[in-house]
Design an enzyme around this catalytic site. Structure first.
Site, PDB file in Angstrom:
ATOM      1  N   THR A 138      -5.504  17.227  -8.807  1.00  0.00           N
ATOM      2  CA  THR A 138      -5.421  15.861  -9.132  1.00  0.00           C
ATOM      3  C   THR A 138      -6.171  15.605 -10.423  1.00  0.00           C
ATOM      4  O   THR A 138      -5.743  14.778 -11.170  1.00  0.00           O
ATOM      5  CB  THR A 138      -5.957  14.945  -8.059  1.00  0.00           C
ATOM      6  OG1 THR A 138      -5.038  15.381  -6.714  1.00  0.00           O
ATOM      7  CG2 THR A 138      -5.887  13.359  -8.012  1.00  0.00           C
ATOM      8  N   GLU A 179     -12.700  10.844  -1.930  1.00  0.00           N
ATOM      9  CA  GLU A 179     -11.664  11.073  -3.056  1.00  0.00           C
ATOM     10  C   GLU A 179     -12.355  11.271  -4.208  1.00  0.00           C
ATOM     11  O   GLU A 179     -11.647  12.119  -5.096  1.00  0.00           O
ATOM     12  CB  GLU A 179     -10.868   9.665  -3.142  1.00  0.00           C
ATOM     13  CG  GLU A 179      -9.800   9.550  -1.854  1.00  0.00           C
ATOM     14  CD  GLU A 179      -8.901  10.741  -1.794  1.00  0.00           C
ATOM     15  OE1 GLU A 179      -9.117  12.099  -1.396  1.00  0.00           O
ATOM     16  OE2 GLU A 179      -7.670  10.605  -1.908  1.00  0.00           O
TER      17      GLU A 179
HETATM   18  N1  HSE Z   1      -3.057   7.836  -7.400  1.00  0.00           N
HETATM   19  C1  HSE Z   1      -3.378   8.987  -7.518  1.00  0.00           C
HETATM   20  C2  HSE Z   1      -2.882   9.734  -8.682  1.00  0.00           C
HETATM   21  C3  HSE Z   1      -3.186   9.730  -6.107  1.00  0.00           C
HETATM   22  O1  HSE Z   1      -1.845   9.523  -8.870  1.00  0.00           O
HETATM   23  O2  HSE Z   1      -3.560  10.668  -9.412  1.00  0.00           O
HETATM   24  C4  HSE Z   1      -3.684  11.302  -6.101  1.00  0.00           C
HETATM   25  O3  HSE Z   1      -3.009  11.666  -4.927  1.00  0.00           O
END
Ligand code: HSE
Length: 319
Positions: free
Chosen positions: A191, A138
């Site tokens: 993201t 990630e």
């Molecule tokens: N918690 C993370 C965000 C998840 O909202 O950036 C990304 O899929």
């Protein structure tokens, strides 16, 4: 550690991270769609990604095959280092959902790769240990080691990340009556970008509202109290900033609520939008309403309807 088998294929599901009020600390797994990864043991050390393919109808993939730049590759490199492997791996990835969609695509590939690899070694690691390696993947995709996609992708159900450093994850069974509608607008949101637009600090009043909702949502899920779940499915931390990245977001959210959703918010970092409801029929009706609202905002989208997945990722084959 040694490998005791030579090849395995595993499936890991799409996930909805944040679940409105749990930014970076809550996520759940869907039954479908998901990604499949085949891992083969090699005598030569190191990690090689031999192919990345996607299902028909998905946007063209632009994912790196350099394992250091790929989420599945990064997770597997960290795993091999962690167990002191005396072997290497080759892997092929089959994507069944688009990247950059907010449905945990990067986490699904990393989770499937780890679960397949774990089926091949002498002493398989626990799901909790795999989550730590999944977070390394990630970090490649988003610049941060958050676990709210990769933990439910590996553990199934609903997962609360109580804390990071050390990772402390709590798995909650998904109430079997809950259904999820996910609308994926045909646009991409990275993201990384969706994280940089968030404020570094939030006012105390906002924090109080958010942690009240998060506690309420967890209590509602454990007590199977749909009214409490509905009152708690609100996000005052990320949604106000990220809504602008999604065409027609507030109209879609309103359409879902009018059609009977318990709640509706951004799935992960978007652009996908999720809604929870209490039956398959409701999930379909809500999906139609959301899709119509998206079309009015002049964008196309794809709908997914699924129960929340209670099981862990599947090892599809091993030899
Ligand atoms: N918690 C993370 C965000 C998840 O909202 O950036 C990304 O899929």
């Amino acid at each position: 550690m040694k490998a005791v088998r030579t090849e395995a294929t595993a499936f890991a599901p799409a996930t909805v991270a944040n679940v409105a009020c749990g930014f970076d600390v809550l996520g759940f797994a869907l039954e479908s769609p998901g990604d499949e990864v085949t891992v083969r043991i090699t005598t030569e050390r190191g990690v090689k990604i031999t192919s990345i393919a996607s299902d028909d109808g998905l946007p063209e993939l632009n994912l790196p095959t350099n394992p250091h730049e790929n989420t599945a590759g990064g997770a597997v490199i960290a795993y091999l280092e962690g167990i002191g492997a005396d072997f290497g791996v080759e892997m092929s990835i089959r994507k069944r959902m688009p990247a950059g969609s907010g449905m945990g695509s990067s986490a699904a590939s990393a989770a499937a790769a780890l679960v397949a690899l774990n089926a091949l070694v002498e002493k398989p690691l626990s799901p909790e240990e795999l989550v730590d390696y999944g977070m390394k993947g990630e970090a490649i995709a988003s610049g941060s080691e958050h676990a709210d996609n990769v933990a439910p992708a590996i553990m199934g159900g609903i997962v609360l990340i109580r804390g990071y450093n050390p990772t402390d994850v709590v798995r909650i069974d998904a109430p079997p009556h809950l259904h999820c509608t996910v609308l994926r607008p045909h646009c991409e949101v990275s993201t990384k970008e969706a994280r940089t637009i968030l404020p570094k600090e939030i006012p105390m009043k906002t924090a109080i509202t958010q942690w009240g909702n998060l506690a309420g949502l967890i209590a509602g899920l454990l007590k199977r109290d749909d009214g409490l779940i509905a009152r708690s499915l609100r996000d005052v931390v990320a949604e106000p900033y990220r809504a602008a990245l999604i065409p027609g977001f507030y109209a879609i959210q309103q359409a879902a609520l009018v059609a009977g959703a318990l709640g509706c918010s951004i799935s992960g970092s978007g652009p996908s939008i999720f809604a929870l409801s209490t039956s398959h029929e409701a999930a379909e009706r809500i999906g139609t309403a959301m899709h119509n609202a998206l079309t009015e905002a002049c964008t196309e989208g794809t709908l997914y309807i699924s129960r929340l997945a209670d099981g862990q990722p599947r090892v599809v084959s091993v030899r």
